[in-house]
Scaffold this motif. Structure first.
Motif, PDB file in Angstrom:
ATOM      1  N   THR A 143     -61.663 -32.219  66.237  1.00 14.20           N
ATOM      2  CA  THR A 143     -61.958 -33.315  67.199  1.00 14.20           C
ATOM      3  C   THR A 143     -63.565 -32.858  67.806  1.00 14.20           C
ATOM      4  O   THR A 143     -64.234 -33.328  68.475  1.00 14.20           O
ATOM      5  CB  THR A 143     -61.104 -33.361  68.556  1.00 14.20           C
ATOM      6  N   TYR A 144     -63.890 -31.445  67.335  1.00 11.73           N
ATOM      7  CA  TYR A 144     -65.196 -31.083  67.738  1.00 11.73           C
ATOM      8  C   TYR A 144     -65.725 -30.894  66.606  1.00 11.73           C
ATOM      9  O   TYR A 144     -65.467 -30.765  65.484  1.00 11.73           O
ATOM     10  CB  TYR A 144     -64.936 -29.531  68.184  1.00 11.73           C
ATOM     11  N   ARG A 145     -67.216 -30.770  66.888  1.00 11.91           N
ATOM     12  CA  ARG A 145     -68.302 -30.827  65.710  1.00 11.91           C
ATOM     13  C   ARG A 145     -69.088 -29.466  65.568  1.00 11.91           C
ATOM     14  O   ARG A 145     -69.091 -28.876  66.963  1.00 11.91           O
ATOM     15  CB  ARG A 145     -69.213 -32.145  65.985  1.00 11.91           C
ATOM     16  N   PRO A 146     -69.888 -29.358  64.665  1.00 10.94           N
ATOM     17  CA  PRO A 146     -70.758 -28.204  64.684  1.00 10.94           C
ATOM     18  C   PRO A 146     -71.842 -28.262  65.889  1.00 10.94           C
ATOM     19  O   PRO A 146     -72.128 -27.087  66.173  1.00 10.94           O
ATOM     20  CB  PRO A 146     -71.339 -28.248  63.267  1.00 10.94           C
ATOM     21  N   SER A 147     -72.220 -29.331  66.426  1.00  9.85           N
ATOM     22  CA  SER A 147     -73.203 -29.692  67.519  1.00  9.85           C
ATOM     23  C   SER A 147     -72.373 -28.833  68.694  1.00  9.85           C
ATOM     24  O   SER A 147     -73.112 -28.134  69.645  1.00  9.85           O
ATOM     25  CB  SER A 147     -73.555 -30.858  67.717  1.00  9.85           C
ATOM     26  N   ASP A 148     -71.062 -29.004  68.972  1.00 12.71           N
ATOM     27  CA  ASP A 148     -70.265 -28.277  69.947  1.00 12.71           C
ATOM     28  C   ASP A 148     -70.239 -26.916  69.757  1.00 12.71           C
ATOM     29  O   ASP A 148     -70.376 -26.106  70.863  1.00 12.71           O
ATOM     30  CB  ASP A 148     -68.875 -29.091  69.883  1.00 12.71           C
ATOM     31  N   TRP A 149     -70.076 -26.631  68.580  1.00  9.62           N
ATOM     32  CA  TRP A 149     -70.006 -25.033  68.422  1.00  9.62           C
ATOM     33  C   TRP A 149     -71.468 -24.144  68.435  1.00  9.62           C
ATOM     34  O   TRP A 149     -71.432 -23.193  69.079  1.00  9.62           O
ATOM     35  CB  TRP A 149     -69.437 -24.800  67.106  1.00  9.62           C
ATOM     36  N   LEU A 199     -64.423 -27.449  52.660  1.00  9.50           N
ATOM     37  CA  LEU A 199     -64.264 -26.992  54.151  1.00  9.50           C
ATOM     38  C   LEU A 199     -63.000 -27.575  54.741  1.00  9.50           C
ATOM     39  O   LEU A 199     -62.390 -27.039  55.327  1.00  9.50           O
ATOM     40  CB  LEU A 199     -65.574 -27.486  54.887  1.00  9.50           C
ATOM     41  N   GLN A 200     -62.575 -28.727  53.994  1.00 10.45           N
ATOM     42  CA  GLN A 200     -61.390 -29.485  54.486  1.00 10.45           C
ATOM     43  C   GLN A 200     -60.234 -28.654  53.988  1.00 10.45           C
ATOM     44  O   GLN A 200     -59.275 -28.337  54.647  1.00 10.45           O
ATOM     45  CB  GLN A 200     -61.336 -30.815  53.677  1.00 10.45           C
ATOM     46  N   LYS A 201     -60.574 -27.991  52.667  1.00 13.78           N
ATOM     47  CA  LYS A 201     -59.450 -26.925  52.110  1.00 13.78           C
ATOM     48  C   LYS A 201     -59.113 -25.855  53.005  1.00 13.78           C
ATOM     49  O   LYS A 201     -57.963 -25.567  53.219  1.00 13.78           O
ATOM     50  CB  LYS A 201     -59.679 -26.852  50.737  1.00 13.78           C
ATOM     51  N   ARG A 202     -60.207 -25.305  53.668  1.00 13.85           N
ATOM     52  CA  ARG A 202     -60.209 -24.227  54.686  1.00 13.85           C
ATOM     53  C   ARG A 202     -59.373 -24.727  55.934  1.00 13.85           C
ATOM     54  O   ARG A 202     -58.435 -24.214  56.202  1.00 13.85           O
ATOM     55  CB  ARG A 202     -61.718 -23.904  55.219  1.00 13.85           C
ATOM     56  N   GLN A 245     -54.679 -35.262  56.637  1.00 16.13           N
ATOM     57  CA  GLN A 245     -55.272 -35.748  55.443  1.00 16.13           C
ATOM     58  C   GLN A 245     -56.079 -37.157  56.050  1.00 16.13           C
ATOM     59  O   GLN A 245     -57.134 -37.483  55.548  1.00 16.13           O
ATOM     60  CB  GLN A 245     -54.630 -36.027  54.288  1.00 16.13           C
ATOM     61  N   ASN A 246     -55.434 -37.687  57.138  1.00 15.71           N
ATOM     62  CA  ASN A 246     -56.006 -39.111  57.382  1.00 15.71           C
ATOM     63  C   ASN A 246     -56.925 -38.849  58.327  1.00 15.71           C
ATOM     64  O   ASN A 246     -57.694 -40.118  58.740  1.00 15.71           O
ATOM     65  CB  ASN A 246     -55.026 -40.016  57.735  1.00 15.71           C
ATOM     66  N   MET A 247     -57.578 -37.714  59.059  1.00 18.44           N
ATOM     67  CA  MET A 247     -58.144 -37.533  60.205  1.00 18.44           C
ATOM     68  C   MET A 247     -59.810 -37.416  59.511  1.00 18.44           C
ATOM     69  O   MET A 247     -59.840 -37.029  58.387  1.00 18.44           O
ATOM     70  CB  MET A 247     -58.017 -36.147  60.721  1.00 18.44           C
ATOM     71  N   SER A 248     -60.613 -37.988  60.355  1.00 18.51           N
ATOM     72  CA  SER A 248     -61.876 -37.952  59.933  1.00 18.51           C
ATOM     73  C   SER A 248     -62.478 -36.623  59.514  1.00 18.51           C
ATOM     74  O   SER A 248     -62.171 -35.768  60.231  1.00 18.51           O
ATOM     75  CB  SER A 248     -62.891 -38.562  60.880  1.00 18.51           C
ATOM     76  N   GLU A 275     -70.748 -32.834  58.982  1.00 11.58           N
ATOM     77  CA  GLU A 275     -72.158 -32.263  59.703  1.00 11.58           C
ATOM     78  C   GLU A 275     -72.131 -30.878  59.528  1.00 11.58           C
ATOM     79  O   GLU A 275     -73.259 -30.313  59.685  1.00 11.58           O
ATOM     80  CB  GLU A 275     -71.744 -32.741  61.217  1.00 11.58           C
ATOM     81  N   PHE A 276     -71.179 -30.187  59.516  1.00  9.86           N
ATOM     82  CA  PHE A 276     -71.216 -28.571  59.151  1.00  9.86           C
ATOM     83  C   PHE A 276     -71.876 -28.344  57.772  1.00  9.86           C
ATOM     84  O   PHE A 276     -72.611 -27.432  57.810  1.00  9.86           O
ATOM     85  CB  PHE A 276     -69.870 -28.193  58.882  1.00  9.86           C
ATOM     86  N   GLN A 277     -71.467 -29.366  56.653  1.00 10.90           N
ATOM     87  CA  GLN A 277     -72.319 -28.982  55.509  1.00 10.90           C
ATOM     88  C   GLN A 277     -73.944 -29.283  55.822  1.00 10.90           C
ATOM     89  O   GLN A 277     -74.733 -28.347  55.065  1.00 10.90           O
ATOM     90  CB  GLN A 277     -71.743 -30.128  54.397  1.00 10.90           C
ATOM     91  N   GLN A 278     -74.287 -30.107  56.274  1.00 15.88           N
ATOM     92  CA  GLN A 278     -75.482 -30.696  56.566  1.00 15.88           C
ATOM     93  C   GLN A 278     -76.083 -29.419  57.673  1.00 15.88           C
ATOM     94  O   GLN A 278     -77.393 -29.223  57.539  1.00 15.88           O
ATOM     95  CB  GLN A 278     -75.820 -31.734  57.330  1.00 15.88           C
ATOM     96  N   LEU A 279     -75.499 -29.038  58.630  1.00 15.76           N
ATOM     97  CA  LEU A 279     -76.051 -27.750  59.237  1.00 15.76           C
ATOM     98  C   LEU A 279     -76.485 -26.697  58.383  1.00 15.76           C
ATOM     99  O   LEU A 279     -77.410 -25.929  58.654  1.00 15.76           O
ATOM    100  CB  LEU A 279     -74.946 -27.407  60.424  1.00 15.76           C
ATOM    101  N   ILE A 280     -75.515 -26.469  57.515  1.00 12.62           N
ATOM    102  CA  ILE A 280     -75.880 -25.056  56.692  1.00 12.62           C
ATOM    103  C   ILE A 280     -77.008 -25.458  55.822  1.00 12.62           C
ATOM    104  O   ILE A 280     -77.973 -24.658  55.666  1.00 12.62           O
ATOM    105  CB  ILE A 280     -74.670 -24.922  55.580  1.00 12.62           C
ATOM    106  N   GLU A 281     -77.332 -26.817  55.314  1.00 19.42           N
ATOM    107  CA  GLU A 281     -78.473 -26.963  54.317  1.00 19.42           C
ATOM    108  C   GLU A 281     -79.913 -27.159  55.142  1.00 19.42           C
ATOM    109  O   GLU A 281     -80.838 -26.418  54.746  1.00 19.42           O
ATOM    110  CB  GLU A 281     -78.358 -28.293  53.692  1.00 19.42           C
TER     111      GLU A 281
END
Length: 246
Positions: free
Chosen positions: A63-69, A126-129, A156-159, A165-171
């Motif tokens: 429910t949190y995003r990399p922007s929160d972290w 990241l989803q596997k993690r 699995q049904n969660m967004s 966004e995490f992938q994009q943050l790294i890039e």
């Protein structure tokens, strides 16, 4: 059902030099406790924030995003400033290492240490993690296998928007490595996925600073601060910090 006590940030106060310690994805501040205590014994004050949702269930985490972290990291940096620390170094592992690079790109720091940093990671990896984390957490709660499988299916049904966004943050962070002008120490585990050695080399080559070093540790996997090499890792980090201009 066992109630799991969530981890907390920690603040080890000692000398006038401060270090911001940043943990990895799906983990918590325990990544940094041994290092923090070691640095405290050597006259460094250390603060480790806990990213939002970390240490909680995987469902809460998503429910949190990399922007929160990232905001948690900024708040940690500001806390050190508010406590009167004018000189700050930043040390991060994995996601925390990505954030350490971002801190070095956007804020004033005396030095940067990164460990096990990826230059890219797909959202599906990241989803596997997250699923691996979820399964372990549910087992700790004492749930049976049938219940765990049912809850993992729902998961699995969660967004996975936060993971994209995490992938994009790294890039984005890796595209700005040329902005790094502070001294940097880049560490990786020889027993980790080969990606991390390749990533260390890219970060080393692309950083603008001429005060940069890179080292691999033969007995380390991903969480280097908890590996059998952790004493060597701690000593090398202390040497790096002691050599900085504060």
């Amino acid at each position: 059902m066992i109630k799991i006590v969530p981890p907390k940030p920690f603040f080890y106060k000692e000398g006038e030099k401060a270090v911001l310690l940043l943990h990895s994805f799906t983990s918590n501040t325990i990544d940094m406790k041994k290092l923090g205590k070691y640095l405290q014994k050597n006259n460094y004050s250390c603060y480790a924030p806990l990213y939002s949702g970390h240490g909680l269930t995987a469902e809460d985490l998503l429910t949190y995003r990399p922007s929160d972290w990232w905001q948690d990291v900024l708040n940690g940096y500001q806390l050190l400033k508010d406590e009167g620390y004018e000189k700050i170094a930043v040390i991060g592992i994995s996601l925390g290492g990505v954030f350490a690079l971002k801190v070095g790109q956007e804020l004033e720091v005396n030095g940067i240490v990164t460990m096990s940093v990826p230059i890219h990671r797909e959202a599906l990896f990241l989803q596997k993690r997250v699923f691996h984390y979820a399964k372990g957490y549910k087992q700790l709660e004492g749930k049976n296998e049938e219940q765990i499988n049912l809850e993992l299916k729902r998961l699995q049904n969660m967004s996975i928007g936060s993971l994209v966004e995490f992938q994009q943050l790294i890039e984005i962070t890796m595209d700005k490595l040329a902005l790094l002008t502070s001294p940097i120490r880049i560490l990786y585990g020889e027993l980790d996925d080969p990606l991390y050695k390749e990533s260390a080399e890219v970060i080393f080559q692309s950083s603008a600073t001429n005060q940069k070093t890179m080292k691999g540790y033969p007995n380390s996997k991903h969480l280097m601060t908890l590996s059998t090499d952790n004493n060597d890792v701690n000593k090398d980090i202390l040497t790096f910090l002691n050599d900085l201009t504060w």
